[in-house]
Each structure stands twice: as C-alpha cells, then as structure tokens.
Design an enzyme around this catalytic site. Structure first.
Site, short mmCIF file in Angstrom:
data_model
loop_
_atom_site.label_atom_id
_atom_site.label_comp_id
_atom_site.label_asym_id
_atom_site.label_seq_id
_atom_site.Cartn_x
_atom_site.Cartn_y
_atom_site.Cartn_z
CB SER A 119 -43.27 7.03 0.77
OG SER A 119 -44.06 5.88 1.05
CB THR A 155 -39.03 0.58 4.16
OG1 THR A 155 -38.54 -0.57 3.50
CG2 THR A 155 -38.65 0.55 5.62
CB THR A 196 -52.85 1.73 6.13
OG1 THR A 196 -52.22 0.93 7.13
CG2 THR A 196 -52.93 3.17 6.62
CG ASP A 215 -43.34 5.58 9.58
OD1 ASP A 215 -44.24 5.30 10.39
OD2 ASP A 215 -42.21 5.06 9.59
CE LYS A 263 -37.36 10.27 -4.67
NZ LYS A 263 -37.44 11.56 -3.98
CG ASP A 321 -37.84 0.13 0.40
OD1 ASP A 321 -38.53 -0.69 1.04
OD2 ASP A 321 -36.92 0.80 0.91
N GLY A 377 -52.10 -1.21 2.38
CA GLY A 377 -51.00 -1.35 1.42
C GLY A 377 -51.42 -0.95 0.02
#
Ligand code: ADP
Length: 309
Positions: free
Chosen positions: A284, A250, A222, A254, A287, A248, A224
C-alpha cells in the site's frame, strides 16, 4: 468459504489540496492541485479486506447529501456490503487536508454522520450478522460508547474482536478484556500503557503492561518500516517489514488491519497473519492515496511468492 468480516467505523470523504507550503493563519494561498477521495479508517479497512477477497459488511452512517451517495457508490464499486450503512440527517464525515511539497500535512475532520451511529444500529447489525461473521474490526473514529457497546454485544457470540485503537482514546478495562487482538502503533501503545517508549525493551514492557492491566489477549504493534511486533503473555516476536521504496505511507495501517482480519478469518496463525498484513501494508505504500493504494489478494500472494515467503 470466503471469510466474513464486519467493520464498524468511520466513513469520510477526504478533500486534499496540495500546495508549496501550508498557509499561515489568516492567509489564502493558491494551491497546485485538488483531489476528492473516499477515506475514514473504518471505510479504508473495509475496502482493504474486500480487495483481499473477504465478504465485508460495513456498519456505519453517511449523510443525506451528495457526498453520502458517492461514499455508498464507492463501497458498491469495491464489493463492500452496505446493508448496514445508514443515512443520518446531517452531512457525511469529511476531512480537509492540506499537503505541502515535502509531504507534511495538516488535517481537520468534521465527523458529521459518523457521530450519529447509534446503539440501535449496532443491535440491528448484530441481529443480522452475529451468527455469520468471523471477525468484527473496529477503530476509534466513532463515539467510544458505540465501540464499547459493539464489543460487549458481538463478544457474546463466536466473533473475534480486532481493535485498531486509532486515534487513541481510553476504553473501559472490562470491554478491553474481551478483545482478541489490539493493533496500536507505537504512539498509541504509549498512550494505552502509560510507558514512554524509547527502544524495544520499553516496547515489550509497555505491551506486557497492556496485556496484564487491560486483559487484552494479543497485541500486534505496528512499527512502520520495521514491520510489526507480536506481544502475548508468553512471548514477543518481531515480524520484519518487507523491503520496499515507499512513495506514500498514508493508509498503510488500514491496509495492515484489513489484511490481518482477512488472514485470521482464513484460519492462519497469528504469525502467518502478521506476515500477510506486513505484505499488504508494504504494497500500500507503493501508490499515492489511501484506498486507491490498497492491494488485491492476487497482488499480495504474488508479492509473498516473489519475496520467498
Ligand atoms: P500507522 O500508519 O497506523 O502508524 P504503520 O506506519 O506502523 O501504521 O504501518 C502499518 C504497517 O504497514 C507496518 O506495520 C508495515 O507492515 C507496513 N509499512 C508501513 N510503512 C512501511 C515501509 N516503509 N516499508 C514496509 N512496510 C511498511
């Protein structure tokens, strides 16, 4: 039939305090806000896969405390099966997170119940799920010997093993050779391969070395905002990220891993599955938070359609 996935891994409660700046050693600083939110890579990836429509079985432990109750309720709210979530005579895994106004953070983790997952737990889950699941999804926030034991066990059956080697810790070569796909990010790939990565040529060299030396079938690295690179023995292919304006990031990893497991167990090719995972990862980032930001299958399908995929 709904895809069936088991996730063996960490279950945490994250305590997040936002402040103007990170406190200095010995300093007490008044913060601006607080949030308590369920986390842990294992739990996040389980919820990610469940939101995308899979039947998901979590294998792990929470503490015999109120936080443990909350973490279990959170799985129930998200439709994750908890038959194999046990209690441990200790506290639930927690992470204490300080975030400053630029989004930098410092994090301390107390694994608690995560470190009480036993080989017996794996055996029990194996007896129930060994013949029923398509994919076992793992990360490295629980003791490595448990991860290794689970890979040995479940690979005896017709179960594909997907390992997200985060946070990186070495596993034995024998165990790694039973993995269908590993999904390191660049830092984890450097650690796995021993190759310093300064560009795509190094990245491919590092990936090949992991495949040859460790015997893993497929790597999905991965990257980014660049997307993800598929590296197999024969070829490498960059699957570009979807263009979004992240708020965000974070939990993007996952979201990606949960989605990759779902797409593969629905029978999609590796390339199609990575496109699907890139879409879930990108969504993801729009949010704040880890689990709150995880998209549903409808959201991913609509996003793929709008993007012309
Ligand atoms: P990790 O947080 O585990 O290091 P990455 O940052 O590589 O993981 O993110 C995982 C995946 O999420 C990426 O491969 C990509 O699909 C998606 N993603 C992350 N950041 C972005 C971004 N800025 N724009 C679009 N997609 C992103």
């Amino acid at each position: 039939m709904r895809p069936r996935i088991a996730v063996l891994g960490s279950i945490h409660m994250d305590y997040v305090i936002s402040l103007d700046r990170i406190p200095r050693l010995g300093e007490t600083l008044i913060g601006k806000g607080f949030k308590m939110t369920p986390g842990g890579k294992g739990a996040n990836q389980a919820v990610a896969a469940a939101r995308l429509g899979a039947e998901v079985y979590m294998i792990g432990r929470v503490g015999e405390n109120l936080i443990g109750d909350e973490l279990i309720k959170n799985f129930e709210r998200n439709g994750v099966r908890i038959d194999h979530v046990k209690r441990a005579k200790t506290h639930s895994g927690v992470a204490l997170i300080f975030i400053d106004s630029s989004g930098n953070n410092i994090i301390g983790v107390a694994p608690g119940a995560d470190h009480h997952i036993s080989k017996d737990d794996v055996d029990e889950a194996f007896r129930d799920l060994g013949d029923r699941i398509d994919i076992l999804l793992l990360q490295l926030e629980i003791p490595v010997e448990i991860v290794e034991y689970a890979i040995e066990k479940f690979s005896e059956k017709n179960v594909k093993i997907l390992l997200n080697p985060a946070p990186y810790r070495p596993l034995s070569r024998e165990v790694l050779s039973k993995i269908f796909i590993a999904t390191p990010n660049e830092v984890e790939l450097e650690l796995m391969s021993g190759v310093k990565i300064a560009g795509d040529r190094d990245l491919i060299r590092a990936g090949r070395r992991v495949i040859e030396k460790l015997g893993i079938e497929n790597l999905v690295v991965t990257l980014g905002g660049r997307g993800a690179m598929i590296i197999t023995e024969k070829e490498e292919r960059l699957i570009p990220a979807f263009k979004v304006k992240p708020i965000d990031t974070t939990g993007a990893g996952d979201a990606f891993n949960g989605a990759l497991a779902v797409a593969l167990s629905m029978g999609r090719s590796l390339e199609e599955a990575v496109i699907y995972a890139n879409a879930a990862g990108a969504l993801s980032t729009l949010k704040i938070g880890a689990q709150e930001a995880l998209p549903t299958s409808e959201e991913v399908e609509r996003f793929l359609e709008e993007s012309g995929r």
